[in-house]
Design a protein around this motif. Structure first.
Motif, PDB file in Angstrom:
ATOM      1  N   ARG A  97       0.919  -1.361   0.226  1.00  0.00           N
ATOM      2  CA  ARG A  97       0.100   0.112   0.061  1.00  0.00           C
ATOM      3  C   ARG A  97       0.773   1.098   0.007  1.00  0.00           C
ATOM      4  O   ARG A  97       0.270   2.056  -0.701  1.00  0.00           O
ATOM      5  N   ASP A  98       2.210   1.409   0.545  1.00  0.00           N
ATOM      6  CA  ASP A  98       2.733   2.458   0.536  1.00  0.00           C
ATOM      7  C   ASP A  98       4.380   2.374   0.602  1.00  0.00           C
ATOM      8  O   ASP A  98       4.857   1.049   0.782  1.00  0.00           O
ATOM      9  N   LEU A  99       5.053   3.115   0.506  1.00  0.00           N
ATOM     10  CA  LEU A  99       6.516   3.025   0.337  1.00  0.00           C
ATOM     11  C   LEU A  99       7.453   2.590   1.605  1.00  0.00           C
ATOM     12  O   LEU A  99       8.027   1.762   1.391  1.00  0.00           O
ATOM     13  N   ALA A 100       6.763   2.982   2.584  1.00  0.00           N
ATOM     14  CA  ALA A 100       7.277   2.442   3.706  1.00  0.00           C
ATOM     15  C   ALA A 100       7.274   1.159   4.040  1.00  0.00           C
ATOM     16  O   ALA A 100       8.283   0.346   4.436  1.00  0.00           O
ATOM     17  N   GLU A 101       6.147   0.245   3.650  1.00  0.00           N
ATOM     18  CA  GLU A 101       6.018  -0.756   3.719  1.00  0.00           C
ATOM     19  C   GLU A 101       6.913  -1.554   2.948  1.00  0.00           C
ATOM     20  O   GLU A 101       7.340  -2.779   3.377  1.00  0.00           O
ATOM     21  N   VAL A 102       6.918  -1.061   1.712  1.00  0.00           N
ATOM     22  CA  VAL A 102       7.965  -1.832   0.601  1.00  0.00           C
ATOM     23  C   VAL A 102       9.443  -1.804   1.250  1.00  0.00           C
ATOM     24  O   VAL A 102       9.876  -2.927   1.114  1.00  0.00           O
ATOM     25  N   LYS A 103       9.838  -0.601   1.753  1.00  0.00           N
ATOM     26  CA  LYS A 103      11.215  -0.615   2.211  1.00  0.00           C
ATOM     27  C   LYS A 103      11.482  -1.532   3.300  1.00  0.00           C
ATOM     28  O   LYS A 103      12.630  -1.937   3.576  1.00  0.00           O
ATOM     29  N   ARG A 104      10.451  -1.480   4.323  1.00  0.00           N
ATOM     30  CA  ARG A 104      10.619  -2.426   5.428  1.00  0.00           C
ATOM     31  C   ARG A 104      10.773  -3.708   4.895  1.00  0.00           C
ATOM     32  O   ARG A 104      11.721  -4.771   5.349  1.00  0.00           O
ATOM     33  N   ASP A 105       9.908  -4.272   3.899  1.00  0.00           N
ATOM     34  CA  ASP A 105       9.994  -5.542   3.477  1.00  0.00           C
ATOM     35  C   ASP A 105      10.964  -5.761   2.769  1.00  0.00           C
ATOM     36  O   ASP A 105      11.364  -6.895   2.680  1.00  0.00           O
ATOM     37  N   LEU A 106      11.488  -4.997   1.928  1.00  0.00           N
ATOM     38  CA  LEU A 106      12.584  -5.033   0.954  1.00  0.00           C
ATOM     39  C   LEU A 106      13.877  -5.440   1.889  1.00  0.00           C
ATOM     40  O   LEU A 106      14.801  -6.272   1.462  1.00  0.00           O
ATOM     41  N   ALA A 107      14.038  -4.727   2.899  1.00  0.00           N
ATOM     42  CA  ALA A 107      15.085  -5.026   3.913  1.00  0.00           C
ATOM     43  C   ALA A 107      15.270  -6.488   4.401  1.00  0.00           C
ATOM     44  O   ALA A 107      16.050  -7.133   4.487  1.00  0.00           O
ATOM     45  N   GLN A 108      13.965  -7.065   4.810  1.00  0.00           N
ATOM     46  CA  GLN A 108      13.856  -8.185   5.308  1.00  0.00           C
ATOM     47  C   GLN A 108      13.995  -9.324   4.068  1.00  0.00           C
ATOM     48  O   GLN A 108      14.876 -10.117   4.167  1.00  0.00           O
ATOM     49  N   TRP A 109      13.739  -8.787   2.872  1.00  0.00           N
ATOM     50  CA  TRP A 109      14.154  -9.701   1.511  1.00  0.00           C
ATOM     51  C   TRP A 109      15.275  -9.956   1.441  1.00  0.00           C
ATOM     52  O   TRP A 109      16.007 -10.889   1.182  1.00  0.00           O
ATOM     53  N   ILE A 110      16.254  -8.762   1.486  1.00  0.00           N
ATOM     54  CA  ILE A 110      17.719  -8.624   1.140  1.00  0.00           C
ATOM     55  C   ILE A 110      18.370  -9.634   2.265  1.00  0.00           C
ATOM     56  O   ILE A 110      19.402 -10.335   1.760  1.00  0.00           O
ATOM     57  N   ALA A 111      17.985  -9.307   3.371  1.00  0.00           N
ATOM     58  CA  ALA A 111      18.588 -10.130   4.734  1.00  0.00           C
ATOM     59  C   ALA A 111      18.329 -11.762   4.418  1.00  0.00           C
ATOM     60  O   ALA A 111      19.196 -12.743   4.560  1.00  0.00           O
ATOM     61  N   LYS A 112      17.299 -11.855   4.094  1.00  0.00           N
ATOM     62  CA  LYS A 112      16.919 -13.581   3.581  1.00  0.00           C
ATOM     63  C   LYS A 112      17.589 -13.983   2.297  1.00  0.00           C
ATOM     64  O   LYS A 112      18.020 -15.177   2.780  1.00  0.00           O
ATOM     65  N   TRP A 113      17.766 -13.150   1.312  1.00  0.00           N
ATOM     66  CA  TRP A 113      18.260 -13.882   0.224  1.00  0.00           C
ATOM     67  C   TRP A 113      19.808 -13.630  -0.320  1.00  0.00           C
ATOM     68  O   TRP A 113      20.366 -14.087  -1.002  1.00  0.00           O
ATOM     69  N   GLN A 114      20.361 -12.563   0.369  1.00  0.00           N
ATOM     70  CA  GLN A 114      21.699 -12.147   0.294  1.00  0.00           C
ATOM     71  C   GLN A 114      22.607 -13.353  -0.018  1.00  0.00           C
ATOM     72  O   GLN A 114      23.563 -13.308  -0.879  1.00  0.00           O
ATOM     73  N   ALA A 115      22.646 -14.068   0.886  1.00  0.00           N
ATOM     74  CA  ALA A 115      23.644 -15.509   0.932  1.00  0.00           C
ATOM     75  C   ALA A 115      23.250 -16.432  -0.398  1.00  0.00           C
ATOM     76  O   ALA A 115      24.502 -16.779  -0.818  1.00  0.00           O
ATOM     77  N   LYS A 116      22.155 -16.530  -0.492  1.00  0.00           N
ATOM     78  CA  LYS A 116      21.678 -17.251  -1.714  1.00  0.00           C
ATOM     79  C   LYS A 116      21.990 -17.027  -3.179  1.00  0.00           C
ATOM     80  O   LYS A 116      22.615 -17.598  -3.897  1.00  0.00           O
ATOM     81  N   TYR A 117      21.562 -15.598  -3.415  1.00  0.00           N
ATOM     82  CA  TYR A 117      21.321 -15.048  -4.615  1.00  0.00           C
ATOM     83  C   TYR A 117      22.255 -13.596  -4.423  1.00  0.00           C
ATOM     84  O   TYR A 117      21.420 -12.524  -4.540  1.00  0.00           O
ATOM     85  N   PRO A 118      23.480 -13.636  -4.130  1.00  0.00           N
ATOM     86  CA  PRO A 118      24.229 -12.117  -3.837  1.00  0.00           C
ATOM     87  C   PRO A 118      23.972 -11.371  -5.349  1.00  0.00           C
ATOM     88  O   PRO A 118      23.963 -10.068  -5.052  1.00  0.00           O
ATOM     89  N   LYS A 119      24.288 -11.659  -6.253  1.00  0.00           N
ATOM     90  CA  LYS A 119      24.184 -10.943  -7.724  1.00  0.00           C
ATOM     91  C   LYS A 119      22.648 -10.509  -7.816  1.00  0.00           C
ATOM     92  O   LYS A 119      22.548  -9.154  -8.122  1.00  0.00           O
ATOM     93  N   LEU A 120      21.782 -11.239  -7.366  1.00  0.00           N
ATOM     94  CA  LEU A 120      20.388 -10.735  -7.765  1.00  0.00           C
ATOM     95  C   LEU A 120      20.072  -9.609  -6.563  1.00  0.00           C
ATOM     96  O   LEU A 120      19.566  -8.591  -7.026  1.00  0.00           O
ATOM     97  N   VAL A 121      20.485  -9.894  -5.480  1.00  0.00           N
ATOM     98  CA  VAL A 121      20.371  -8.962  -4.519  1.00  0.00           C
ATOM     99  C   VAL A 121      20.882  -7.509  -4.546  1.00  0.00           C
ATOM    100  O   VAL A 121      20.272  -6.443  -4.514  1.00  0.00           O
ATOM    101  N   ASN A 122      22.177  -7.667  -5.062  1.00  0.00           N
ATOM    102  CA  ASN A 122      22.827  -6.501  -5.180  1.00  0.00           C
ATOM    103  C   ASN A 122      22.134  -5.708  -6.482  1.00  0.00           C
ATOM    104  O   ASN A 122      22.274  -4.432  -6.453  1.00  0.00           O
ATOM    105  N   TRP A 123      21.875  -6.248  -7.398  1.00  0.00           N
ATOM    106  CA  TRP A 123      21.083  -5.633  -8.387  1.00  0.00           C
ATOM    107  C   TRP A 123      19.906  -5.113  -8.123  1.00  0.00           C
ATOM    108  O   TRP A 123      19.605  -4.099  -8.555  1.00  0.00           O
ATOM    109  N   VAL A 124      18.999  -5.626  -7.288  1.00  0.00           N
ATOM    110  CA  VAL A 124      17.773  -5.257  -6.889  1.00  0.00           C
ATOM    111  C   VAL A 124      18.024  -4.098  -6.193  1.00  0.00           C
ATOM    112  O   VAL A 124      17.621  -2.761  -6.265  1.00  0.00           O
ATOM    113  N   GLU A 125      19.177  -4.125  -5.297  1.00  0.00           N
ATOM    114  CA  GLU A 125      19.537  -2.905  -4.607  1.00  0.00           C
ATOM    115  C   GLU A 125      19.949  -1.501  -5.259  1.00  0.00           C
ATOM    116  O   GLU A 125      19.499  -0.498  -5.024  1.00  0.00           O
ATOM    117  N   ASP A 126      20.489  -2.133  -6.208  1.00  0.00           N
ATOM    118  CA  ASP A 126      20.953  -0.863  -7.281  1.00  0.00           C
ATOM    119  C   ASP A 126      19.963  -0.236  -8.241  1.00  0.00           C
ATOM    120  O   ASP A 126      19.789   0.908  -8.616  1.00  0.00           O
TER     121      ASP A 126
END
Length: 164
Positions: free
Chosen positions: A47-76
């Protein structure tokens, strides 16, 4: 894209989220975990950007080790797909993708192919302008693809928030 960034400096850039998700496939192995990409897609239903940013931080923490290239690209790159959150909620569905623009281009192509040969560039431009006016009027009167009343209210609400 470069012309738009140099000529329209203050206008936010909205990258199509569908194309963004397709591009994400370039950064993962063929047998990627479906949960990873599904969770990435779900950011665009928030519904809003704050919710996305909170969930994105959790997504990054969850998937960083398994898919580092994807996570770095998504962050950029994800920030340019989130500009639609600046608009009213009622506009999110239509503005997060480029469907509206692709449909306009498709109609321009269809109409110009009928003519085939234009006597000069101005005649082609006249046809395209007339088509754009026709589609604009249709959006305003018939379909109400985007209700501009929502945008006016959203702007007023933003000004009230800034004043407070």
């Amino acid at each position: 894209m470069m012309a738009s960034r140099t000529e329209f400096l203050t206008v936010p850039w909205q990258r199509c989220y569908v194309h963004f998700l397709r591009n994400a496939l370039d950064y993962v192995p063929r047998k990627v975990d479906d949960d990873c990409l599904m969770e990435l897609r779900w950011f665009y239903d928030r519904r809003d950007l704050a919710e996305v940013k909170r969930d994105l931080a959790q997504w990054i923490a969850k998937w960083q080790a398994k898919y580092p290239k994807l996570v770095n690209w998504v962050e950029d790159n994800i920030e340019e797909t989130l500009s639609f959150y600046r608009l009213p909620l009622a506009h999110h569905k239509h503005m997060k993708s480029t469907n509206m623009l692709e449909r306009l281009n498709q109609e321009i192509k269809r109409r110009t192919l009928v003519v085939r040969i234009f006597p000069n560039p101005r005649s082609c431009l006249r046809l395209v302008r007339a088509l754009a006016v026709e589609i604009h009027e249709n959006w305003l009167e018939a379909t109400r693809y985007l209700n501009m009343d929502h945008l006016r209210e959203h702007k007023k609400e933003s000004l009230r928030t800034l004043a407070a």
